[in-house]
Write an enzyme that holds these catalytic residues in place. Structure first.
Site, PDB file in Angstrom:
ATOM      1  N   LYS A 256       2.826   1.452   2.294  1.00 13.83           N
ATOM      2  CA  LYS A 256       3.004   0.726   3.543  1.00 13.83           C
ATOM      3  C   LYS A 256       3.183   1.705   4.709  1.00 13.83           C
ATOM      4  CE  LYS A 256       4.958  -3.292   1.194  1.00 13.83           C
ATOM      5  NZ  LYS A 256       4.836  -2.757  -0.171  1.00 13.83           N
TER       6      LYS A 256
ATOM      7  N   GLU B 268       2.495  -7.086 -10.642  1.00 14.34           N
ATOM      8  CA  GLU B 268       3.930  -7.134 -10.345  1.00 14.34           C
ATOM      9  C   GLU B 268       4.305  -8.486  -9.756  1.00 14.34           C
ATOM     10  OE1 GLU B 268       5.300  -6.810  -6.904  1.00 14.34           O
ATOM     11  OE2 GLU B 268       3.918  -5.456  -5.877  1.00 14.34           O
TER      12      GLU B 268
END
Length: 300
Positions: free
Chosen positions: A155, A21
């Site tokens: 995260k 990405e």
């Protein structure tokens, strides 16, 4: 869709390719180091024996693999917007530059015939989602995209338990790489258990082939590869900085898609760059592992 010649040749020959990405380049790493690290990530894929295919929108056109000029443009121009699946068509019509999220990268990778994808961490369910319904499009995209995402969990700024519940509901399998604990990006252990584990790239390849044999290839898979213990943030420092960042975001009225970049920048400042070092370490490890998995998958 423009496929880089090296990537196209590898795909045509049935060789290993790994999608990467581009939001980490534009929104996850500070300039000017982002360009250097982007090249290091591609080299990490090559060290595993595969061809890297960094994905981005350049001039409104999806690029599957970036040459030096396109990579430099995405990394340094400051004009590339963060683009998920829902925004791809609008950006294409406008002719703009875009850095693809996990969702958009997975979509374009699958369209190009790439199965293995490496990133840092998934998006997920945000804290307070019961009130604000804030959930990353990454989760829904994986429920309908036939890719394996090698990542270091999600995260720690997110609601990890809720994210795992959503992945289960959406039919996205989660596999631990040499661990039974789901990682939390900067930390190797989020406190949540993983039911399934694998010990080497060949076992991952076996899962991918079994998925095709059983007709479940329409769903994505998550390969959770924890950050190395020596590279993770100190747990006490992490918890303190996270609490301070969440309080600051609330006080400043930061909402929606602005929360993640706000908190990542807060981590960068408050840890004096240690969080960025951890980010780089984990994404390089994921890229190396993804290269090895892609080679094992192509060779079976």
């Amino acid at each position: 869709m423009l496929i880089d010649p090296e990537v196209a040749e590898a795909l045509a020959a049935g060789r290993a390719v790994v999608a990467l990405e581009s939001t980490i380049i534009t929104h996850g790493l500070p300039r000017p180091d982002n360009l250097r690290v982007a090249r290091e990530i591609e080299n990490a894929v090559r060290s595993g024996g595969a061809v890297p295919a960094t994905i981005a929108m350049v001039g409104g056109e999806p690029h599957i693999g970036l040459d030096d000029e396109a990579l430099y443009r995405i990394a340094t121009s400051g004009t590339a917007v963060k683009v998920s699946v829902r925004e791809l068509a609008m950006l294409a019509a406008a002719g703009g530059d875009g850095a693809t999220t996990v969702a958009a990268t997975a979509h374009l990778a699958a369209a190009a015939g790439i199965t293995v994808f490496a990133t840092g961490g998934l998006g997920g369910v945000h804290r307070g989602a019961r009130e604000n319904w804030d959930e990353s499009a990454d989760l829904t995209a994986l429920s309908r995209t036939p890719v394996l995402v090698v990542c270091s969990g999600v995260k720690s700024i997110l609601d990890i338990g809720a994210t795992l519940e959503r992945l289960e509901t959406l039919g996205v399998g989660v596999i631990g790489y040499r661990t039974d604990r789901f990682p939390a990006f900067y930390l190797a252990d989020s406190g949540h258990r993983i039911d399934w584990q694998v010990g080497d790239p060949e076992q991952v390849a076996a899962v991918l082939h079994a998925r095709s044999r059983l007709g479940t290839e329409g769903y994505g898979l998550v390969l959770a590869n924890p950050i190395a213990r020596e590279a993770e943030l100190d747990c006490a420092l992490h918890d303190r900085v996270l609490a301070e960042g969440l309080a600051a975001a609330e006080a400043q009225g930061v909402r929606g898609k602005d929360v993640t970049p706000f908190l990542l920048e807060h981590f960068h400042q408050a840890t004096q760059g240690a969080s960025v070092d951890a980010n780089v370490a984990l994404v390089l490890a994921n890229a190396r592992l993804a290269g090895q998995v892609a080679v094992a998958y192509a060779g079976r």
